[in-house]
Structures are given as structure tokens and as C-alpha cells.
Motif scaffolding. Structure first.
Motif, PDB file in Angstrom:
ATOM      1  N   THR A 221      -1.472   1.259   5.818  1.00  0.00           N
ATOM      2  CA  THR A 221      -0.941   2.614   5.658  1.00  0.00           C
ATOM      3  C   THR A 221      -1.779   3.550   6.528  1.00  0.00           C
ATOM      4  OG1 THR A 221      -0.329   4.332   4.057  1.00  0.00           O
ATOM      5  CG2 THR A 221      -2.371   3.132   3.618  1.00  0.00           C
ATOM      6  N   LEU A 222      -1.109   4.436   7.249  1.00  0.00           N
ATOM      7  CA  LEU A 222      -1.784   5.288   8.214  1.00  0.00           C
ATOM      8  C   LEU A 222      -2.348   6.538   7.560  1.00  0.00           C
ATOM      9  CD1 LEU A 222      -2.507   5.990  11.170  1.00  0.00           C
ATOM     10  CD2 LEU A 222      -0.238   7.050  11.363  1.00  0.00           C
ATOM     11  N   VAL A 223      -3.608   6.784   7.834  1.00  0.00           N
ATOM     12  CA  VAL A 223      -4.269   8.020   7.406  1.00  0.00           C
ATOM     13  C   VAL A 223      -4.671   8.785   8.665  1.00  0.00           C
ATOM     14  CG1 VAL A 223      -6.311   8.997   6.295  1.00  0.00           C
ATOM     15  CG2 VAL A 223      -5.120   7.052   5.252  1.00  0.00           C
ATOM     16  N   THR A 224      -4.217  10.023   8.749  1.00  0.00           N
ATOM     17  CA  THR A 224      -4.539  10.863   9.898  1.00  0.00           C
ATOM     18  C   THR A 224      -5.229  12.125   9.401  1.00  0.00           C
ATOM     19  OG1 THR A 224      -2.590  10.066  11.092  1.00  0.00           O
ATOM     20  CG2 THR A 224      -3.659  12.060  11.925  1.00  0.00           C
ATOM     21  N   VAL A 225      -6.425  12.377   9.912  1.00  0.00           N
ATOM     22  CA  VAL A 225      -7.183  13.560   9.529  1.00  0.00           C
ATOM     23  C   VAL A 225      -7.250  14.492  10.726  1.00  0.00           C
ATOM     24  CG1 VAL A 225      -9.324  14.443   8.557  1.00  0.00           C
ATOM     25  CG2 VAL A 225      -8.557  12.128   7.977  1.00  0.00           C
ATOM     26  N   SER A 226      -6.662  15.653  10.566  1.00  0.00           N
ATOM     27  CA  SER A 226      -6.635  16.610  11.676  1.00  0.00           C
ATOM     28  C   SER A 226      -7.848  17.528  11.623  1.00  0.00           C
ATOM     29  CB  SER A 226      -5.358  17.442  11.613  1.00  0.00           C
ATOM     30  OG  SER A 226      -5.329  18.205  10.436  1.00  0.00           O
ATOM     31  N   SER A 227      -8.303  17.909  12.810  1.00  0.00           N
ATOM     32  CA  SER A 227      -9.502  18.774  12.883  1.00  0.00           C
ATOM     33  C   SER A 227      -9.117  20.251  12.871  1.00  0.00           C
ATOM     34  CB  SER A 227     -10.288  18.456  14.144  1.00  0.00           C
ATOM     35  OG  SER A 227      -9.467  18.602  15.275  1.00  0.00           O
TER      36      SER A 227
ATOM     37  N   GLU B  72       0.832  -1.204   0.000  1.00  0.00           N
ATOM     38  CA  GLU B  72       0.000   0.000   0.000  1.00  0.00           C
ATOM     39  C   GLU B  72       0.865   1.252   0.000  1.00  0.00           C
ATOM     40  OE1 GLU B  72      -2.786  -2.469   3.040  1.00  0.00           O
ATOM     41  OE2 GLU B  72      -0.688  -1.875   3.191  1.00  0.00           O
ATOM     42  N   SER B  73       0.282   2.334  -0.492  1.00  0.00           N
ATOM     43  CA  SER B  73       0.930   3.636  -0.450  1.00  0.00           C
ATOM     44  C   SER B  73      -0.141   4.713  -0.497  1.00  0.00           C
ATOM     45  CB  SER B  73       1.900   3.805  -1.625  1.00  0.00           C
ATOM     46  OG  SER B  73       1.204   3.691  -2.843  1.00  0.00           O
ATOM     47  N   GLY B  74       0.261   5.932  -0.141  1.00  0.00           N
ATOM     48  CA  GLY B  74      -0.648   7.061  -0.264  1.00  0.00           C
ATOM     49  C   GLY B  74      -1.195   7.604   1.033  1.00  0.00           C
ATOM     50  N   GLY B  75      -0.907   6.960   2.144  1.00  0.00           N
ATOM     51  CA  GLY B  75      -1.391   7.477   3.427  1.00  0.00           C
ATOM     52  C   GLY B  75      -0.636   8.724   3.826  1.00  0.00           C
ATOM     53  N   GLY B  76      -1.133   9.386   4.867  1.00  0.00           N
ATOM     54  CA  GLY B  76      -0.467  10.589   5.347  1.00  0.00           C
ATOM     55  C   GLY B  76      -1.375  11.417   6.208  1.00  0.00           C
ATOM     56  N   LEU B  77      -0.964  12.659   6.424  1.00  0.00           N
ATOM     57  CA  LEU B  77      -1.697  13.605   7.253  1.00  0.00           C
ATOM     58  C   LEU B  77      -2.432  14.600   6.354  1.00  0.00           C
ATOM     59  CD1 LEU B  77      -2.312  14.923  10.027  1.00  0.00           C
ATOM     60  CD2 LEU B  77      -0.181  16.212   9.745  1.00  0.00           C
ATOM     61  N   VAL B  78      -3.711  14.793   6.650  1.00  0.00           N
ATOM     62  CA  VAL B  78      -4.518  15.726   5.852  1.00  0.00           C
ATOM     63  C   VAL B  78      -5.485  16.438   6.788  1.00  0.00           C
ATOM     64  CG1 VAL B  78      -6.284  13.991   5.320  1.00  0.00           C
ATOM     65  CG2 VAL B  78      -5.915  15.914   3.753  1.00  0.00           C
ATOM     66  N   GLN B  79      -5.895  17.627   6.409  1.00  0.00           N
ATOM     67  CA  GLN B  79      -6.850  18.378   7.219  1.00  0.00           C
ATOM     68  C   GLN B  79      -8.279  17.935   6.917  1.00  0.00           C
ATOM     69  OE1 GLN B  79      -5.974  22.536   6.414  1.00  0.00           O
ATOM     70  NE2 GLN B  79      -4.645  22.644   8.212  1.00  0.00           N
ATOM     71  N   THR B  80      -9.147  18.213   7.840  1.00  0.00           N
ATOM     72  CA  THR B  80     -10.573  17.921   7.632  1.00  0.00           C
ATOM     73  C   THR B  80     -11.052  18.563   6.334  1.00  0.00           C
ATOM     74  OG1 THR B  80     -11.021  17.782  10.005  1.00  0.00           O
ATOM     75  CG2 THR B  80     -12.889  18.249   8.568  1.00  0.00           C
ATOM     76  N   GLY B  81     -11.777  17.759   5.555  1.00  0.00           N
ATOM     77  CA  GLY B  81     -12.272  18.226   4.264  1.00  0.00           C
ATOM     78  C   GLY B  81     -11.339  17.950   3.108  1.00  0.00           C
ATOM     79  N   GLY B  82     -10.144  17.493   3.417  1.00  0.00           N
ATOM     80  CA  GLY B  82      -9.162  17.220   2.376  1.00  0.00           C
ATOM     81  C   GLY B  82      -9.367  15.870   1.712  1.00  0.00           C
ATOM     82  N   SER B  83      -8.449  15.536   0.820  1.00  0.00           N
ATOM     83  CA  SER B  83      -8.529  14.291   0.050  1.00  0.00           C
ATOM     84  C   SER B  83      -7.201  13.553   0.077  1.00  0.00           C
ATOM     85  CB  SER B  83      -8.891  14.594  -1.412  1.00  0.00           C
ATOM     86  OG  SER B  83     -10.150  15.212  -1.503  1.00  0.00           O
ATOM     87  N   LEU B  84      -7.308  12.247  -0.042  1.00  0.00           N
ATOM     88  CA  LEU B  84      -6.145  11.378  -0.203  1.00  0.00           C
ATOM     89  C   LEU B  84      -6.525  10.256  -1.150  1.00  0.00           C
ATOM     90  CD1 LEU B  84      -4.638  10.835   3.387  1.00  0.00           C
ATOM     91  CD2 LEU B  84      -3.539  12.017   1.472  1.00  0.00           C
ATOM     92  N   ARG B  85      -5.524   9.721  -1.839  1.00  0.00           N
ATOM     93  CA  ARG B  85      -5.743   8.563  -2.697  1.00  0.00           C
ATOM     94  C   ARG B  85      -4.781   7.464  -2.285  1.00  0.00           C
ATOM     95  NH1 ARG B  85      -4.389   7.278  -8.938  1.00  0.00           N
ATOM     96  NH2 ARG B  85      -6.288   6.133  -9.504  1.00  0.00           N
ATOM     97  N   LEU B  86      -5.356   6.345  -1.863  1.00  0.00           N
ATOM     98  CA  LEU B  86      -4.559   5.192  -1.493  1.00  0.00           C
ATOM     99  C   LEU B  86      -4.418   4.259  -2.689  1.00  0.00           C
ATOM    100  CD1 LEU B  86      -6.076   4.314   2.011  1.00  0.00           C
ATOM    101  CD2 LEU B  86      -4.275   5.952   1.448  1.00  0.00           C
ATOM    102  N   SER B  87      -3.241   3.634  -2.772  1.00  0.00           N
ATOM    103  CA  SER B  87      -3.004   2.639  -3.814  1.00  0.00           C
ATOM    104  C   SER B  87      -2.510   1.363  -3.164  1.00  0.00           C
ATOM    105  CB  SER B  87      -1.943   3.137  -4.796  1.00  0.00           C
ATOM    106  OG  SER B  87      -2.338   4.317  -5.429  1.00  0.00           O
ATOM    107  N   CYS B  88      -2.804   0.254  -3.801  1.00  0.00           N
ATOM    108  CA  CYS B  88      -2.336  -1.043  -3.315  1.00  0.00           C
ATOM    109  C   CYS B  88      -2.021  -1.901  -4.530  1.00  0.00           C
ATOM    110  CB  CYS B  88      -3.396  -1.697  -2.446  1.00  0.00           C
ATOM    111  SG  CYS B  88      -2.990  -3.389  -1.958  1.00  0.00           S
ATOM    112  N   ALA B  89      -0.751  -2.250  -4.676  1.00  0.00           N
ATOM    113  CA  ALA B  89      -0.310  -3.021  -5.827  1.00  0.00           C
ATOM    114  C   ALA B  89       0.099  -4.427  -5.402  1.00  0.00           C
ATOM    115  CB  ALA B  89       0.867  -2.325  -6.492  1.00  0.00           C
ATOM    116  N   ALA B  90      -0.318  -5.402  -6.184  1.00  0.00           N
ATOM    117  CA  ALA B  90       0.083  -6.784  -5.941  1.00  0.00           C
ATOM    118  C   ALA B  90       1.384  -7.046  -6.673  1.00  0.00           C
ATOM    119  CB  ALA B  90      -0.992  -7.746  -6.421  1.00  0.00           C
ATOM    120  N   SER B  91       2.369  -7.567  -5.954  1.00  0.00           N
ATOM    121  CA  SER B  91       3.661  -7.863  -6.563  1.00  0.00           C
ATOM    122  C   SER B  91       3.933  -9.356  -6.482  1.00  0.00           C
ATOM    123  CB  SER B  91       4.771  -7.095  -5.851  1.00  0.00           C
ATOM    124  OG  SER B  91       4.870  -7.518  -4.494  1.00  0.00           O
ATOM    125  N   GLY B  92       4.872  -9.812  -7.308  1.00  0.00           N
ATOM    126  CA  GLY B  92       5.156 -11.237  -7.373  1.00  0.00           C
ATOM    127  C   GLY B  92       4.452 -11.848  -8.572  1.00  0.00           C
TER     128      GLY B  92
END
Length: 122
Positions: A116-122, A6-26
Motif C-alpha cells: 500500500t502506497l504512503v506518500t508524505v508531502s512536504s 493491506e489498507s490505510g495508505g494514502g497522501l498525508v502532509q509532513t507531521g501527519g499520521s496514518l494507520r495501516l492495517s493488514c488482515a490475513a484472509s482464508g
């Protein structure tokens, strides 16, 4: 052996957007249903969204319906989670899952990513 990354997690403010991705390998023979779960601190893991192999069938938790969109790219063995209008209660570790065909057992088995950690701050 197939792994989910997985990738794409992070810190974002309330009302914001994030896009997570998850790729299968092997060596990926076939991926059936894919999905996303999340686990907030002190809470049980819960289903967020699922998507069928064709991408035509999706399901969402009531708490994210209308804000999150799940999609997939079968050519890249990848599943995405577009998260809009994020709220503090969306803060969690997000895990992707995939039903992957195992040639040894000739069955599909459910794989999990590392989260992956997603944190939404108020």
C-alpha cells in the motif's frame, strides 16, 4: 490459501499520521511473527517493524523508532502500523508480512501483502 490484504495508505502532509492495517484472509491456522517492510522509489526494501505472536516483543528500524507503533489483533488475524510525525522520507510502498503455518508442509512460511502506497508531502 492465506492471503494478506493491506489498507490505510494514502497522501498525508509532513507531521501527519496514518494507520495501516493488514488482515490475513482464508483458512488461517496459526500466524507467528508479523511485520512491515517498505520500499521507496529507487531503493531497496527495508524492514520497518516486527511483532511476535504474543505481541510482547517488537522491533523497529532506527529511522521510525518513537514515531511508529506496530500492534496486532490475533482474534482478527490483523497487524497494524500506526505512523505518527510522518516525514517525506517515509514515502514508500509498505508491505506487511506474516509467518503463516502451512498444513501441507507442516511448516511456517512467510507471506507478503500486495503493498500500500504512503506518500508524505512536504
Amino acid at each position: 490459501q492465506v492471503q494478506l490484504v493491506e489498507s490505510g495508505g494514502g497522501l498525508v502532509q509532513t507531521g501527519g499520521s496514518l494507520r495501516l492495517s493488514c488482515a490475513a484472509s482464508g483458512t488461517v491456522y496459526s500466524l507467528n511473527d508479523m511485520g512491515w517492510y517498505r520500499q521507496a522509489p529507487g531503493k531497496q526494501r527495508e524492514l520497518v517493524a516486527t511483532i511476535s505472536n504474543s505481541g510482547r516483543q517488537t522491533t523497529y528500524a532506527a529511522s521510525v523508532k518513537g514515531r511508529f507503533t506496530i500492534s496486532r489483533d490475533n482474534a482478527k488475524s490483523t497487524v497494524f502500523l500506526q505512523m505518527n510525525s510522518l516525514k517525506p522520507e517515509d514515502t514508500a510502498v509498505y508491505y506487511c508480512t506474516a509467518d503463516s503455518f502451512d498444513v501441507d508442509s507442516t511448516r511456517y512460511r512467510t507471506l507478503w501483502g500486495q503493498g500500500t502506497l504512503v506518500t508524505v508531502s512536504s
